[in-house]
Structures are given as structure tokens and as C-alpha cells.
Design a protein around this motif. Structure first.
Motif, PDB file in Angstrom:
ATOM      1  N   ASN A 163       0.855  -1.183   0.000  1.00 41.19           N
ATOM      2  CA  ASN A 163       0.000   0.000   0.000  1.00 41.19           C
ATOM      3  C   ASN A 163       0.894   1.236   0.000  1.00 41.19           C
ATOM      4  O   ASN A 163       1.576   1.509   0.978  1.00 41.19           O
ATOM      5  CB  ASN A 163      -0.905  -0.007   1.233  1.00 41.19           C
ATOM      6  CG  ASN A 163      -1.829   1.178   1.263  1.00 41.19           C
ATOM      7  OD1 ASN A 163      -1.620   2.168   0.580  1.00 41.19           O
ATOM      8  ND2 ASN A 163      -2.864   1.065   2.063  1.00 41.19           N
ATOM      9  N   TYR A 164       0.874   1.987  -1.102  1.00 40.01           N
ATOM     10  CA  TYR A 164       1.711   3.175  -1.229  1.00 40.01           C
ATOM     11  C   TYR A 164       0.961   4.451  -0.868  1.00 40.01           C
ATOM     12  O   TYR A 164       1.396   5.540  -1.189  1.00 40.01           O
ATOM     13  CB  TYR A 164       2.251   3.292  -2.657  1.00 40.01           C
ATOM     14  CG  TYR A 164       3.176   2.165  -3.021  1.00 40.01           C
ATOM     15  CD1 TYR A 164       4.425   2.061  -2.435  1.00 40.01           C
ATOM     16  CD2 TYR A 164       2.794   1.193  -3.929  1.00 40.01           C
ATOM     17  CE1 TYR A 164       5.284   1.025  -2.755  1.00 40.01           C
ATOM     18  CE2 TYR A 164       3.642   0.158  -4.260  1.00 40.01           C
ATOM     19  CZ  TYR A 164       4.886   0.083  -3.666  1.00 40.01           C
ATOM     20  OH  TYR A 164       5.726  -0.934  -3.987  1.00 40.01           O
ATOM     21  N   ASN A 165      -0.172   4.326  -0.214  1.00 43.68           N
ATOM     22  CA  ASN A 165      -0.968   5.499   0.128  1.00 43.68           C
ATOM     23  C   ASN A 165      -0.687   6.042   1.519  1.00 43.68           C
ATOM     24  O   ASN A 165      -1.250   7.053   1.906  1.00 43.68           O
ATOM     25  CB  ASN A 165      -2.461   5.180   0.004  1.00 43.68           C
ATOM     26  CG  ASN A 165      -2.860   4.948  -1.432  1.00 43.68           C
ATOM     27  OD1 ASN A 165      -2.381   5.645  -2.316  1.00 43.68           O
ATOM     28  ND2 ASN A 165      -3.703   3.975  -1.675  1.00 43.68           N
ATOM     29  N   ASP A 166       0.128   5.361   2.289  1.00 43.66           N
ATOM     30  CA  ASP A 166       0.440   5.792   3.645  1.00 43.66           C
ATOM     31  C   ASP A 166       1.803   6.487   3.624  1.00 43.66           C
ATOM     32  O   ASP A 166       2.830   5.847   3.472  1.00 43.66           O
ATOM     33  CB  ASP A 166       0.465   4.590   4.578  1.00 43.66           C
ATOM     34  CG  ASP A 166       0.685   4.981   6.025  1.00 43.66           C
ATOM     35  OD1 ASP A 166       0.875   6.186   6.300  1.00 43.66           O
ATOM     36  OD2 ASP A 166       0.662   4.087   6.879  1.00 43.66           O
ATOM     37  N   PHE A 167       1.779   7.807   3.774  1.00 40.82           N
ATOM     38  CA  PHE A 167       3.011   8.586   3.656  1.00 40.82           C
ATOM     39  C   PHE A 167       3.568   9.004   5.013  1.00 40.82           C
ATOM     40  O   PHE A 167       4.440   9.867   5.076  1.00 40.82           O
ATOM     41  CB  PHE A 167       2.753   9.829   2.788  1.00 40.82           C
ATOM     42  CG  PHE A 167       2.125   9.494   1.464  1.00 40.82           C
ATOM     43  CD1 PHE A 167       2.773   8.687   0.553  1.00 40.82           C
ATOM     44  CD2 PHE A 167       0.866   9.970   1.146  1.00 40.82           C
ATOM     45  CE1 PHE A 167       2.187   8.373  -0.668  1.00 40.82           C
ATOM     46  CE2 PHE A 167       0.269   9.668  -0.069  1.00 40.82           C
ATOM     47  CZ  PHE A 167       0.939   8.856  -0.980  1.00 40.82           C
ATOM     48  N   ARG A 168       3.058   8.411   6.102  1.00 36.91           N
ATOM     49  CA  ARG A 168       3.519   8.815   7.442  1.00 36.91           C
ATOM     50  C   ARG A 168       5.024   8.677   7.609  1.00 36.91           C
ATOM     51  O   ARG A 168       5.652   9.523   8.238  1.00 36.91           O
ATOM     52  CB  ARG A 168       2.793   8.006   8.516  1.00 36.91           C
ATOM     53  CG  ARG A 168       1.355   8.449   8.715  1.00 36.91           C
ATOM     54  CD  ARG A 168       0.700   7.649   9.790  1.00 36.91           C
ATOM     55  NE  ARG A 168       0.486   6.304   9.272  1.00 36.91           N
ATOM     56  CZ  ARG A 168      -0.214   5.373   9.884  1.00 36.91           C
ATOM     57  NH1 ARG A 168      -0.759   5.614  11.051  1.00 36.91           N
ATOM     58  NH2 ARG A 168      -0.383   4.184   9.338  1.00 36.91           N
ATOM     59  N   LYS A 169       5.590   7.619   7.076  1.00 38.21           N
ATOM     60  CA  LYS A 169       7.038   7.402   7.203  1.00 38.21           C
ATOM     61  C   LYS A 169       7.820   8.538   6.545  1.00 38.21           C
ATOM     62  O   LYS A 169       8.782   9.053   7.107  1.00 38.21           O
ATOM     63  CB  LYS A 169       7.402   6.060   6.568  1.00 38.21           C
ATOM     64  CG  LYS A 169       8.871   5.747   6.590  1.00 38.21           C
ATOM     65  CD  LYS A 169       9.134   4.400   5.922  1.00 38.21           C
ATOM     66  CE  LYS A 169      10.592   4.153   5.725  1.00 38.21           C
ATOM     67  NZ  LYS A 169      10.861   2.950   4.947  1.00 38.21           N
ATOM     68  N   GLN A 170       7.404   8.949   5.359  1.00 40.41           N
ATOM     69  CA  GLN A 170       8.095  10.023   4.662  1.00 40.41           C
ATOM     70  C   GLN A 170       7.857  11.368   5.353  1.00 40.41           C
ATOM     71  O   GLN A 170       8.775  12.164   5.506  1.00 40.41           O
ATOM     72  CB  GLN A 170       7.624  10.104   3.201  1.00 40.41           C
ATOM     73  CG  GLN A 170       8.089   8.963   2.321  1.00 40.41           C
ATOM     74  CD  GLN A 170       7.358   7.657   2.601  1.00 40.41           C
ATOM     75  OE1 GLN A 170       6.219   7.650   3.022  1.00 40.41           O
ATOM     76  NE2 GLN A 170       8.044   6.546   2.381  1.00 40.41           N
ATOM     77  N   LEU A 171       6.623  11.625   5.769  1.00 35.23           N
ATOM     78  CA  LEU A 171       6.288  12.900   6.397  1.00 35.23           C
ATOM     79  C   LEU A 171       6.896  13.047   7.787  1.00 35.23           C
ATOM     80  O   LEU A 171       7.144  14.169   8.237  1.00 35.23           O
ATOM     81  CB  LEU A 171       4.769  13.074   6.459  1.00 35.23           C
ATOM     82  CG  LEU A 171       4.078  13.217   5.098  1.00 35.23           C
ATOM     83  CD1 LEU A 171       2.568  13.118   5.258  1.00 35.23           C
ATOM     84  CD2 LEU A 171       4.477  14.517   4.424  1.00 35.23           C
ATOM     85  N   ALA A 172       7.167  11.933   8.451  1.00 32.32           N
ATOM     86  CA  ALA A 172       7.723  11.985   9.808  1.00 32.32           C
ATOM     87  C   ALA A 172       9.035  12.764   9.859  1.00 32.32           C
ATOM     88  O   ALA A 172       9.334  13.431  10.851  1.00 32.32           O
ATOM     89  CB  ALA A 172       7.931  10.569  10.350  1.00 32.32           C
TER      90      ALA A 172
END
Length: 183
Positions: A163-172
Motif C-alpha cells: 500500500n503506497y498510500n500511507d506517507f507517514r514514514k516520509q512525512l515523519a
């Protein structure tokens, strides 16, 4: 925002030059990624001048503006009266009167200021990298790979997707740059 050029992202994501349809799609990925970052931060991180922004008093000697980091204050008017810019200190997205003068709750403050990250700021590179990572993930959503964990096909073969819709890792990585407003 215009932080990431299409040419830069295509080099980063190893995308070949394509036809006009592909170019438009790639630009959509970049624009969408920049909007995701902007929404997460709560402001546009690109350095810009905000002209005649209206704020209302907070009942304190500080006022939180709509963008950060503030790099310059050009003018301040409180209830139509010009104030001396040098009477205010800057801390991130907050300006504070050095002498403790209060912005009353009924005060209308009109301020012109510059805020955001400029080319010499190392945090800008982190914002750009985050935008490019998210644009790359958005491009991987092509086809039927969106949010599917696995698929079993005829003959028992299976295929797993991420699932590439969860950007929490990048935004963190941008968490310290967020504009957090208290109610």
C-alpha cells in the motif's frame, strides 16, 4: 508550490521522457506530493512574502502567523496604527512584542512579512526529498496496485502489493517543521 521540477523528479525516479500524456501524469504526481507536504506542514514551505495578512489579537504579547519560519517583517499595523517593526522579535512562526505590549482580543492586526525556506536552508532539501519520495510512491499506484495486499490468480499463483498510500514514514522526517496551532 513549485519546489520540485519535473526534470529533477524524473531523474530521481528514473522516469524516461515520454509523450505529453505521461508528462502530464508525472506533473500530477509531483504537484500532488507537494500538496500532501504542504497540508502536513500546515503552510507553504517555499519562501514568499505575505502582504497585508489580517490577524486578530490573542490577548498576549505574541502572535502566531500562518507560515514559518518568519524571516522578515516589513510592516505591522494594529487597529490601523503603524507599529515599529523593530519592537518585535521573531521565533519560528511567532512574533512577540519586546516590551510586553499586548495584542488585545479585539485588535485587528495587519502584517506584511516574509516566511518560508530559502535556497540556503538545509531543511529545504529535506522537504524536496520528501516531495520526490511521495511523488515516486504515487507513481507506483498505477495499475491495480492501490492498497491491495495480495491477489490469488488462476492456477494458485499469487501476487502481493504494498500500500503506497500511507506517507507517514516520509512525512515523519518533517515533523519538527510542522505548524502546530493550539485551539
Amino acid at each position: 508550490m513549485g519546489l520540485v521540477t519535473l526534470t529533477t523528479w524524473k531523474a530521481y525516479a528514473k522516469k524516461a521522457d515520454g509523450d505529453a500524456t505521461l508528462e502530464a501524469l508525472y506533473q500530477t504526481f509531483v504537484d500532488s506530493a507537494e500538496q500532501i507536504v504542504k497540508d502536513y506542514l500546515g503552510y507553504n514551505p517555499a519562501s514568499q512574502t505575505y502582504t497585508s495578512e489580517t490577524y486578530y489579537g490573542s490577548g498576549t504579547s505574541s502572535l502566531t502567523l500562518k507560515s514559518k519560519p518568519i524571516t522578515a517583517i516589513a510592516s505591522i499595523k494594529v487597529n490601523g496604527v503603524s507599529k515599529t517593526v523593530g519592537d518585535y522579535t521573531i521565533d519560528g512562526e511567532r512574533i512577540t512584542n519586546k516590551y510586553g505590549e499586548i495584542f488585545g482580543r479585539s485588535d485587528i492586526i495587519v502584517i506584511t512579512y516574509t516566511a518560508g525556506l530559502s535556497a540556503g536552508d538545509t531543511r529545504l532539501g529535506l522537504v524536496i526529498l520528501t516531495c520526490m519520495d511521495i511523488a515516486s510512491l504515487l507513481s507506483q499506484n498505477a495499475g491495480d496496485n492501490i492498497g491491495v495486499s495480495s491477489v490469488t490468480m488462476d492456477g494458485g499463483a499469487s501476487r502481493t502489493f504494498v500500500n503506497y498510500n500511507d506517507f507517514r514514514k516520509q512525512l515523519a522526517r518533517l515533523a519538527s517543521m510542522r505548524l502546530v496551532r493550539l485551539p
